[in-house]
Design a protein around this motif. Structure first.
Motif, short mmCIF file in Angstrom:
data_model
loop_
_atom_site.label_atom_id
_atom_site.label_comp_id
_atom_site.label_asym_id
_atom_site.label_seq_id
_atom_site.Cartn_x
_atom_site.Cartn_y
_atom_site.Cartn_z
N LEU A 36 -12.94 -52.69 -35.35
CA LEU A 36 -13.01 -51.78 -34.76
C LEU A 36 -14.81 -51.88 -35.30
O LEU A 36 -15.34 -50.95 -34.27
N MET A 39 -16.23 -54.16 -32.28
CA MET A 39 -15.73 -53.06 -31.44
C MET A 39 -17.09 -52.25 -30.65
O MET A 39 -18.10 -52.24 -29.77
N PHE A 40 -16.98 -51.52 -32.21
CA PHE A 40 -18.58 -50.75 -31.81
C PHE A 40 -19.83 -51.91 -31.74
O PHE A 40 -20.76 -51.09 -30.73
N TYR A 43 -19.89 -52.31 -28.06
CA TYR A 43 -19.99 -51.30 -27.37
C TYR A 43 -21.79 -51.05 -27.22
O TYR A 43 -21.99 -51.23 -26.03
N TYR A 73 -15.39 -48.76 -25.19
CA TYR A 73 -15.08 -47.36 -26.02
C TYR A 73 -14.16 -47.26 -26.35
O TYR A 73 -13.44 -46.71 -27.09
N THR A 76 -11.73 -48.06 -29.05
CA THR A 76 -11.94 -47.70 -30.75
C THR A 76 -11.20 -46.37 -31.30
O THR A 76 -10.82 -46.12 -31.95
N ASP A 77 -10.92 -45.79 -30.27
CA ASP A 77 -9.91 -44.58 -31.21
C ASP A 77 -8.60 -44.63 -31.38
O ASP A 77 -8.25 -44.21 -32.07
N GLN A 101 -19.02 -55.47 -39.32
CA GLN A 101 -19.54 -56.13 -38.28
C GLN A 101 -19.58 -57.57 -38.52
O GLN A 101 -20.90 -57.56 -38.82
#
Length: 174
Positions: A36, A39-40, A43, A73, A76-77, A101
């Motif tokens: 995650l 991914m952020f 993004y 994005y 992510t959720d 990260q």
């Protein structure tokens, strides 16, 4: 509710029932939280390059990166909710993202368009590899639901790599 009850509630663990073992919960939640964070980071880098794109292929690259950022994005959720479904807790801050990260930031004042695309191609390839590692962990622990999600995300990452690879090709003509 009195102050003592409110304090006790704030300190209560966020326990979600699951049939995964406690070691599986810890291992998979840790792998997903790190993914995650990646991914952020990816993004934000993709949006950074989208915002700072220039040159003769501006429109095509700008739209490509916007589409890819939306896809990143959107994942992510689902990752965060999966962590919660298996009984874990997830990221709480930008500082937490930064600590986990594995995708490097790019704060350069100027990056050429082809360098942007190449860097994102490589980063998406790395993310696909991280996803495969997480998939292997899920297989070890029998978490087919998370493994299934990862399979879709790996395919999406490979598609992003493919598009970025093709966009980076230089014409042999002229």
């Amino acid at each position: 509710m009195n102050v003592k009850e409110a304090t006790a509630r704030r300190k209560a663990p966020l326990h979600t029932p699951t049939n995964l073992g406690s070691q599986a919960q810890r291992d998979i939640a840790a792998a997903l939280n790190t993914l995650l964070a990646d991914m952020f980071a990816l993004y934000l880098k993709t949006k950074n390059f989208h915002w700072h794109m220039s040159g003769p292929h501006f429109r095509d690259y700008h739209l490509l990166l916007d589409e890819q950022a939306d896809q990143l994005y959107g994942i992510t959720d689902t990752i965060a909710e999966r962590v919660r479904k298996i009984g874990g807790t997830t990221l709480r801050s930008i500082k937490h993202v930064s600590a986990l990260q594995r995708i490097d930031d790019n704060d350069a004042d100027y990056v050429t368009p082809l360098d942007m695309l190449a860097e994102l191609r490589d980063d998406n390839g790395r993310v696909a590899g991280f996803m495969r590692q997480a998939h292997n962990l899920c297989d070890e622990h029998g978490d087919v639901a998370t493994a299934s999600l990862l399979e879709v995300w790996i395919d999406e990452a490979e598609r992003r790599v493919w598009f970025l690879f093709e966009a980076c090709r230089r014409s042999k003509e002229g």
